[in-house]
Write a protein that holds these residues in place. Structure first.
Motif, short mmCIF file in Angstrom:
data_model
loop_
_atom_site.label_atom_id
_atom_site.label_comp_id
_atom_site.label_asym_id
_atom_site.label_seq_id
_atom_site.Cartn_x
_atom_site.Cartn_y
_atom_site.Cartn_z
N ARG A 141 -5.21 -12.45 11.59
CA ARG A 141 -3.94 -12.37 12.33
C ARG A 141 -4.11 -12.43 13.84
O ARG A 141 -3.14 -12.19 14.57
N SER A 175 -1.05 -12.13 17.11
CA SER A 175 -0.96 -10.84 17.78
C SER A 175 0.12 -10.81 18.86
O SER A 175 0.84 -9.82 19.01
N ASP A 212 6.57 -4.81 9.87
CA ASP A 212 5.50 -5.79 9.78
C ASP A 212 5.67 -6.69 8.56
O ASP A 212 6.36 -6.33 7.60
N ALA A 220 -6.28 -2.23 6.02
CA ALA A 220 -6.63 -2.60 7.40
C ALA A 220 -5.42 -3.17 8.14
O ALA A 220 -5.21 -2.87 9.32
N GLU A 221 -4.62 -3.96 7.44
CA GLU A 221 -3.45 -4.56 8.10
C GLU A 221 -2.38 -3.51 8.38
O GLU A 221 -1.68 -3.58 9.40
N GLU A 257 -3.50 -1.67 11.45
CA GLU A 257 -3.22 -2.50 12.62
C GLU A 257 -1.73 -2.50 12.96
O GLU A 257 -1.35 -2.33 14.13
N ALA A 292 -0.65 0.71 14.51
CA ALA A 292 -1.14 0.80 15.89
C ALA A 292 -0.32 -0.07 16.84
O ALA A 292 -0.19 0.26 18.03
N LEU A 293 0.24 -1.16 16.34
CA LEU A 293 1.07 -2.04 17.17
C LEU A 293 2.47 -1.47 17.40
O LEU A 293 3.18 -1.93 18.29
#
Length: 273
Positions: free
Chosen positions: A157, A161, A180, A194-195, A198, A201-202
């Motif tokens: 990805r 980003s 998301d 993991a996604e 992420e 965190a975004l």
């Protein structure tokens, strides 16, 4: 539940009655009955009928949404009329590139709209789409975005980003929720985890999903950390106003506001259904 508390938002083909029935026992926060990409053209009418019946039956305390087809397709108008009459909480509109698309759907359905950002044009227009009358949230449509931006799926990805962060920024500036995109590899739970890490965190509020097996991971990783909630409750109780020392650090009003928001989110999603 308020939409910005939702962690797991599950897409279901509205043509699949069995999957819809099973969803009533799943711990997702939102059920999205899909009338668009997940449904073959020759089953659109059947899917619409199924969706209306399912919405009338309800999904317990889960939020209820339906993704309709875009303007210019043979099904768009009749689906808007159906959603106006149906007990649906949100109408999901795919491939939004102009705020007028949201306004048109909102004016007909009189239901809050979740706009999907799925193209370069949509990404650049995200601030005006987020601020449009009737927009309740933004979804990122990662699969269509990859295609439009010519980013191979195999490379991860990284190329998305900027769009991901811009979509979060647009939503936050407009004061709405943002979620998301889906993760396609159904057997790769480590990749999903993991996604989700992420995405959290975004700044995304939660994650759109395509399989029931993805719900628990999304709920856990987008839900409040239990220890953080304990700490937040303690901070709220200790705060007396203004800048002050709390457990070795300085806190002020903004930290109390943040702690109350965390506690409210925890109260909204616990226990999972």
């Amino acid at each position: 539940m308020l939409i910005h508390h939702a962690r797991s938002l599950l897409f279901l083909p509205a043509s699949n009655e069995r999957a819809i029935a099973k969803a009533r026992d799943l711990p997702c926060d939102m059920v999205i009955l899909d009338l668009e990409d997940a449904v073959a053209n020759d089953r659109k009418e059947e899917a619409r009928s199924n969706a209306v019946a399912a919405l009338q039956q309800g999904f317990g305390n889960r939020l209820k949404a339906a993704r309709i087809n875009v303007a210019g397709t043979p099904w768009h108008g009749v689906e808007m009329v159906a959603m106006k009459a149906a007990p649906v909480d949100y109408v999901v509109l795919p491939k939004v590139e102009d705020p007028r698309q949201v306004k048109d759907v909102f004016s007909v359905t009189q239901k809050p709209v979740i706009a999907m950002i799925e193209s370069a044009k949509g990404a650049l227009a995200a601030p005006s789409i987020a601020a449009a009358e009737g927009t309740a949230a933004l979804f990122v449509g990662v699969n269509d975005l990859r295609l439009d931006l010519r980013i191979p799926a195999a490379v991860g990805r990284a190329g998305l980003s900027l769009v991901l962060q811009q979509t979060v920024l647009a939503a936050r500036a407009a004061g709405i929720a943002v979620f998301d995109g889906v993760y396609n590899r159904l057997d790769d739970l480590a990749g999903l985890q993991a996604e989700c890490i992420e995405g959290h965190a975004l700044g995304f509020d939660g994650k759109t999903l395509i399989h029931p097996g993805q719900i628990d991971i999304a709920n856990r990783l987008f839900g409040p950390d239990p220890q953080a909630v304990v700490d937040a409750r303690r901070l709220i109780e200790a705060a007396t106003g203004g800048a002050e020392r709390f457990e070795g650090r300085m806190i002020e009003t903004m930290h109390v506001v943040e702690a109350r928001a965390l506690v409210a989110r925890a109260d909204a999603v616990t226990p999972s259904r």
